[in-house]
Motif scaffolding. Structure first.
Motif, mmCIF file in Angstrom:
data_model
loop_
_atom_site.group_PDB
_atom_site.id
_atom_site.type_symbol
_atom_site.label_atom_id
_atom_site.label_comp_id
_atom_site.label_asym_id
_atom_site.label_seq_id
_atom_site.Cartn_x
_atom_site.Cartn_y
_atom_site.Cartn_z
ATOM 1 N N ALA A 154 54.310 -14.494 18.818
ATOM 2 C CA ALA A 154 54.902 -12.944 18.723
ATOM 3 C C ALA A 154 56.372 -12.879 18.123
ATOM 4 C CB ALA A 154 54.209 -13.360 20.166
ATOM 5 N N ALA A 155 56.906 -13.924 17.895
ATOM 6 C CA ALA A 155 57.967 -13.046 18.472
ATOM 7 C C ALA A 155 58.653 -13.237 16.556
ATOM 8 C CB ALA A 155 59.245 -15.109 17.780
ATOM 9 N N PHE A 156 57.462 -12.925 15.633
ATOM 10 C CA PHE A 156 57.428 -12.518 14.378
ATOM 11 C C PHE A 156 56.343 -11.874 13.836
ATOM 12 C CE2 PHE A 156 61.037 -16.046 14.892
ATOM 13 C CZ PHE A 156 62.340 -15.231 13.994
ATOM 14 N N ALA A 157 56.619 -10.973 12.963
ATOM 15 C CA ALA A 157 55.065 -10.086 12.646
ATOM 16 C C ALA A 157 54.310 -11.464 11.885
ATOM 17 C CB ALA A 157 55.191 -8.312 12.054
ATOM 18 N N HIS A 158 54.715 -12.314 10.378
ATOM 19 C CA HIS A 158 54.223 -12.439 9.583
ATOM 20 C C HIS A 158 54.298 -14.107 9.693
ATOM 21 C CE1 HIS A 158 55.653 -8.225 7.968
ATOM 22 N NE2 HIS A 158 54.111 -8.816 7.470
ATOM 23 N N GLY B 134 61.099 -18.336 11.767
ATOM 24 C CA GLY B 134 62.247 -17.555 11.121
ATOM 25 C C GLY B 134 63.946 -17.956 11.435
ATOM 26 N N ALA B 135 64.686 -17.078 10.589
ATOM 27 C CA ALA B 135 65.815 -16.927 9.356
ATOM 28 C C ALA B 135 66.423 -18.180 10.092
ATOM 29 C CB ALA B 135 66.076 -16.128 8.462
ATOM 30 N N MET C 75 64.777 -25.391 15.024
ATOM 31 C CA MET C 75 63.630 -25.165 15.581
ATOM 32 C C MET C 75 63.415 -24.809 16.725
ATOM 33 S SD MET C 75 61.709 -27.926 13.909
ATOM 34 C CE MET C 75 61.175 -29.305 14.774
ATOM 35 N N ASP C 76 64.523 -23.744 16.921
ATOM 36 C CA ASP C 76 64.003 -22.911 18.366
ATOM 37 C C ASP C 76 62.963 -22.888 19.168
ATOM 38 O OD1 ASP C 76 66.703 -22.479 20.655
ATOM 39 O OD2 ASP C 76 66.771 -20.266 19.721
#
Length: 169
Positions: A35-39, A92-93, A97-98
């Protein structure tokens, strides 16, 4: 939209709902990562057996993991020919590893039932509700990789096996 039983033996598959029922905390972390990113990145197999990667948006609806695709896209045609896939959540950019890295694999089951497709389109609202491929993920493995202190920690779930934890220093 039913799920496969969680009590399957090794080598079997299970729907997202079975995974979430068996390992609710693990499933919630995985869903949050997606859910944190769309792609995200989907890997399929070409006709010659070589791997191919694709960008993809995923949806969690009615206890299932759904993969929707444009008509006759390479990823849809690959999955129609060979349903095996791997999916990696977008890290994510600059995020490293967050939140951990989530990867899963399994088989994509194409959904053609008009009632199921109608329920999906009511939630997702694709540009053309009649022109898309819809697949439901049947999982064979879910892996979360994270860093805890000085250790790399892998949590691996397979249907019927529960979670196995591997720690590497």
């Amino acid at each position: 939209m039913t799920s496969t039983s969680a009590g399957r033996s090794a080598g079997q598959s299970a729907g997202w709902g079975a995974f979430a029922a068996a390992e609710p905390e693990f499933a919630a972390r995985a869903e949050a990562r997606f859910a944190a990113f769309a792609h995200h990145v989907l890997a399929t197999l070409r006709a010659d057996g070589s791997p191919r990667t694709h960008g993809l948006e995923v949806r969690f609806l009615d206890g299932e993991l759904w993969l929707g695709m444009m008509p006759d896209s390479a990823k849809a045609l690959d999955l129609r020919r060979d349903p095996r896939f791997a999916l990696q959540a977008n890290p994510g950019a600059g995020q490293g590893m967050d939140g951990g890295d989530i990867r899963l694999s399994g088989r994509a089951v194409e959904v053609t039932d008009p009632a199921v497709r109608a329920r999906y389109t009511a939630e997702v609202d694709p540009p053309d509700p009649d022109a898309f491929h819809l697949f439901r993920a049947e999982l064979t493995e879910v892996v979360r990789t994270s860093v805890e202190g000085a250790q790399l920690v892998l949590r691996i779930w397979r249907p019927g096996e529960g979670v196995r934890t591997v720690r590497r220093s």
